[in-house]
Every structure is written in structure tokens, then in C-alpha cells.
Design an enzyme around this catalytic site. Structure first.
Site, PDB file in Angstrom:
ATOM      1  N   ARG A  62       0.836  -1.204   0.000  1.00 21.84           N
ATOM      2  CA  ARG A  62       0.000   0.000   0.000  1.00 21.84           C
ATOM      3  C   ARG A  62       0.870   1.253   0.000  1.00 21.84           C
ATOM      4  O   ARG A  62       0.550   2.258  -0.624  1.00 21.84           O
ATOM      5  CB  ARG A  62      -0.976  -0.012   1.190  1.00 21.84           C
ATOM      6  N   TYR A  94     -17.085  18.020 -13.329  1.00 22.90           N
ATOM      7  CA  TYR A  94     -17.400  16.603 -13.459  1.00 22.90           C
ATOM      8  C   TYR A  94     -18.464  16.216 -12.426  1.00 22.90           C
ATOM      9  O   TYR A  94     -18.316  16.530 -11.234  1.00 22.90           O
ATOM     10  CB  TYR A  94     -16.126  15.786 -13.251  1.00 22.90           C
ATOM     11  N   ASP A 113      -8.300  20.440 -12.604  1.00 24.32           N
ATOM     12  CA  ASP A 113      -8.609  19.127 -13.173  1.00 24.32           C
ATOM     13  C   ASP A 113      -8.262  19.217 -14.661  1.00 24.32           C
ATOM     14  O   ASP A 113      -8.964  19.878 -15.433  1.00 24.32           O
ATOM     15  CB  ASP A 113     -10.095  18.819 -12.942  1.00 24.32           C
ATOM     16  N   LYS A 169      -9.039   8.336 -18.551  1.00 23.65           N
ATOM     17  CA  LYS A 169      -9.439   8.975 -19.799  1.00 23.65           C
ATOM     18  C   LYS A 169      -8.257   9.000 -20.781  1.00 23.65           C
ATOM     19  O   LYS A 169      -7.714   7.962 -21.081  1.00 23.65           O
ATOM     20  CB  LYS A 169      -9.993  10.364 -19.498  1.00 23.65           C
TER      21      LYS A 169
HETATM   22  C1  LIG Z   1     -13.840  10.907 -15.205  1.00 22.81           C
HETATM   23  C2  LIG Z   1     -13.482  12.180 -14.599  1.00 22.81           C
HETATM   24  C3  LIG Z   1     -13.173  12.261 -13.227  1.00 22.81           C
HETATM   25  C4  LIG Z   1     -13.262  11.066 -12.302  1.00 22.81           C
HETATM   26  O1  LIG Z   1     -12.389  10.047 -12.661  1.00 22.81           O
HETATM   27  P1  LIG Z   1     -12.680   8.469 -12.475  1.00 22.81           P
HETATM   28  O2  LIG Z   1     -11.435   7.867 -12.996  1.00 22.81           O
HETATM   29  O3  LIG Z   1     -13.907   8.134 -13.266  1.00 22.81           O
HETATM   30  O4  LIG Z   1     -12.892   8.240 -11.013  1.00 22.81           O
HETATM   31  C5  LIG Z   1     -12.798  13.501 -12.730  1.00 22.81           C
HETATM   32  N1  LIG Z   1     -12.753  14.603 -13.527  1.00 22.81           N
HETATM   33  C6  LIG Z   1     -13.051  14.553 -14.834  1.00 22.81           C
HETATM   34  C7  LIG Z   1     -12.961  15.793 -15.653  1.00 22.81           C
HETATM   35  C8  LIG Z   1     -13.425  13.352 -15.409  1.00 22.81           C
HETATM   36  O5  LIG Z   1     -13.740  13.324 -16.711  1.00 22.81           O
END
Ligand SMILES: *Cc1c(COP(=O)(O)O)cnc(C)c1O
Length: 385
Positions: free
Chosen positions: A51, A103, A175, A200
Site C-alpha cells: 500500500r 465533473y 482538473d 481517460k
Molecule cells: C472521469 C473524470 C473524473 C473522475 O475520474 P474516475 O477515474 O472516473 O474516477 C474527474 N474529472 C473529470 C474531468 C473526469 O472526466
């Protein structure tokens, strides 16, 4: 080193022990010690327990830091695990100013989990710097930005917004999931922390979940690393391996993603059944000039509305064949999404409408297919509307 070279050569691309050209998956939960309290060291880390440390994770973290030109990166089991780690560095009574069209999962976590634990949130239109400025309070510790934003592809002036936070002794998190470090590097614009859902574009192949927090701030890094281990928000080594493999081709993929998206945005905006297109590469987009300044290209996320509204959107989405109707984005294959019923269903309808997410809004994550096939798919689905 330039971006593509860094993507290929950063973060222990080779295994120093065997010379294997691909860094291996250390599939282990713990590490043997030769004498009590003297763990082995590898890649500059003490190996006590899985961990706390895993070399496959460390290699990924080094690559992620290199892509954002940063000192430190931490990998998490999902983007939201990274968001939760960030929130866990705050305490009850702290206040966060966040952009309003963020998001959906971040909005849900803030309003339904951490608000109950005493963290306060104000959501603002971050494209309007006066709103950002006036939302700050004496207990504001964090400004949360997403640019380009989800799902309306709004562009925030990151440099100016960071200055507001700095003047109030608050940190700024960006983000950067939609832009990726190939298109935008928020730390260079004044941000303190970058968040990625590596699920993504960074991984890019729609086969793993992951997240990352990236920073040059030593103190923040230490507290986030503490939370990563103390709360156990860690990714497994196989997922780290896949994300490391995915990010090697990020630059190449983004070039094709962006080129396809630009053509589709132009094509859609001249289609008779389309009433509105949200894409910063279009000169008509209110954030066009700003995006041209703070990004290297305009990205591959776009949204649009049909003149027929929500009913037409449903018929259109049911008739796509090359685009997959699915949540998520940033995959090599093109995806279509209906924010009101899918990614943003956790936002109350009044909130959704007040920030401009209509029930007919369609969001596209443009993939790397041949663009002629994507246009043919959109043409056929629009004919059915
Ligand atoms: C998908 C997404 C998240 C969250 O990520 P996960 O991997 O699905 O937990 C946060 N911010 C944005 C802009 C996203 O597209």
C-alpha cells in the site's frame, strides 16, 4: 526533452535489474527484509508494504510527473480516489470555491460526502473572474478549476484565477483531464496541483480506471502521499502497468483526436438540425481566444444541441453505430454521452439547468477513427431525427 520523448523515456522505461525494455509488473503485496526495520530500497523508495510502495506504481508516478514538468506525482485507484485524497487533506470548517460545471462525480462527492463532514463549498461560474473573487471567504483554502470543463467545454483563465487564489493564501487545483499535459500544463500557469482521471486520455484505451495528483509543492506532496497510504486509495500494479503503456502514445493520439474533433465541430455547426455547438476551436466559442493562448490545441471534447431538443437527442443517440453510447471519454474509440441522464444525472435538475446543461445536450468524445466514418455515422443518425 520534448513531450513525446519524455512520454517514452521518463519513469524507468527499462527494468534496471534485468534490462527488460518494458518495466515489469511487481505483483506483490509485501517485501522481505533481511533484518528487522531495514527494508530494501528501489527507485529511491523504501519497500515495506504494497500500500505504501510498489515499483510499478513508482515508475508510473515518475512518468506522470515528467509529463506535467513537475517534481511529484501520486497515482490513485481512480480519478475520484485522487479527488477524495485531496479532500482528506482539508478539515471541517475549510471552504472550497469550485467551478460550477464540473465533473458530475466531483460535484456528488463535494455535496453529498464531504459537505456532511463539515467542508464548505461554493460553486461559481469560473469563466467570470469577478464571481470567483467574490466567492472567497476568510476560510477559503482551495480553488477548484476544470478547464476545459465538463460537459459545456467552458474555458477558464487559469493564470488569472490562480492569482486570485494566491492573493487569498489559497491553493489552486486544476482538473486537467480533458486537456491532458499534451495540450495544457496548469502548474506553469500558476496552479499548485493538477488532477487527472488517467482513466481517460492518459491511459486512452478504455480498459482501466486510474487517477493522479501532480504537484511541485513539497508540503502538499507529503500530505497527499500520507493520505494515499493512510486511506489506501492506491491502484494495483497491473493497472499502473497499463496506464504507463497508454501514456507512451499520448502525444500521437492527442494529435489525431484534436484534428478529428476540429473537423466534426465545423461540420456540426453548419448542419441544419444542430442549433448550438460548444467547442473552443470554433471562433464563435466565448473561450476561443483564451484557449488559443493557454492550450496547445483545442482538445477533442465537444457538446452540441439539436433544434428538436431532448426527444431528438434520444433518437440521434439510439441511431449511432460507430460512436458508442457510453459514459467516460478520452478513449481511442469515439463515445457519445447524454449528460442529463448519464454523466451528470447525479446533479439535481435545477442545478443542471441553471448551469446551462440542457436535457437535449449531447457530448462527444471524438476518437481516432478515420474522420470520414465518423461524419458518415453522424449523418445517418441525424437523418433519423
Ligand atoms: C472521469 C473524470 C473524473 C473522475 O475520474 P474516475 O477515474 O472516473 O474516477 C474527474 N474529472 C473529470 C474531468 C473526469 O472526466
Amino acid at each position: 526533452m520534448k513531450f513525446n520523448t519524455k512520454a517514452l523515456h521518463s519513469g524507468s522505461p527499462n527494468d534496471p535489474q534485468t534490462g527488460a525494455v518494458t518495466f515489469p509488473i511487481y505483483q506483490t503485496s509485501t517485501y522481505g527484509q533481511s533484518t528487522p526495520g531495514k527494508p530494501n530500497r528501489f527507485l529511491d523508495r523504501e519497500l515495506n508494504y504494497g500500500r505504501g510502495e510498489n515499483p510499478t506504481r513508482t515508475a508510473l508516478e515518475q512518468s506522470l510527473a515528467a509529463l506535467e514538468d513537475a517534481k511529484h506525482a501520486l497515482a490513485f485507484s481512480s480519478g475520484l480516489a485522487g479527488v477524495a485524497a485531496m479532500m482528506n487533506t482539508l478539515k471541517a470548517g475549510d471552504h472550497v470555491v469550485a467551478c460550477q460545471d464540473l465533473y458530475g462525480g466531483c460535484y456528488r462527492m463535494f455535496s453529498k460526502v464531504y459537505a456532511n463532514l463539515g467542508i464548505e463549498y461554493t460553486f461559481v461560474d469560473a469563466t467570470d473572474l469577478d464571481s470567483v473573487r467574490s466567492a472567497f471567504r476568510d476560510n477559503t483554502v482551495l480553488l477548484w478549476l476544470e478547464s476545459p470543463s465538463n460537459p459545456l467545454i467552458n474555458i477558464t483563465d487559469i493564470r488569472e484565477a490562480c492569482k486570485i487564489a494566491q492573493s487569498r493564501n489559497a491553493k489552486t487545483l486544476v482538473d486537467n483531464t480533458f486537456a491532458t499535459p499534451y495540450l495544457q500544463r496548469p502548474l506553469a500557469l500558476g496552479a499548485d496541483i493538477v488532477l487527472h482521471s488517467t482513466t481517460k486520455y492518459i491511459n486512452g484505451h478504455a480498459d482501466v480506471l486510474g487517477g493522479a495528483l501532480i504537484t511541485n509543492d513539497e508540503e502538499l506532496y507529503r500530505s497527499l502521499k500520507f493520505v494515499q497510504n493512510a486511506c489506501g486509495f492506491v491502484p494495483g500494479p497491473q493497472d499502473c502497468f497499463l496506464i504507463s503503456r497508454g501514456l507512451r502514445t499520448l502525444g500521437l493520439r492527442m494529435e489525431r483526436h484534436c484534428a478529428n474533433a476540429k473537423l466534426l465541430a465545423e461540420w456540426l455547426s453548419s448542419h441544419a438540425k444542430v442549433s448550438k455547438v460548444f467547442y473552443p476551436g470554433l471562433e464563435s466559442h466565448p473561450g476561443h481566444k483564451l484557449a488559443a493562448e493557454q492550450m496547445n490545441d483545442f482538445g477533442a471534447m465537444l457538446s452540441f444541441e439539436l433544434s428538436g431538443g431532448a426527444d431528438s437527442a434520444r433518437v440521434f443517440l439510439e441511431n449511432l453505430k460507430v460512436f458508442t453510447l457510453a459514459e467516460s471519454l478520452g478513449a481511442i474509440q469515439s463515445l457519445a454521452n447524454h449528460p442529463a441522464s448519464m454523466t451528470h444525472a447525479s446533479m439535481e435538475p435545477e442545478v443542471r439547468h441553471s448551469v446551462g446543461i440542457s436535457d437535449g445536450l449531447i457530448r462527444l468524445s471524438v476518437g481516432i477513427e478515420d474522420v470520414e466514418d465518423l461524419i458518415a455515422d453522424l449523418t445517418t443518425a441525424l437523418e433519423k431525427v
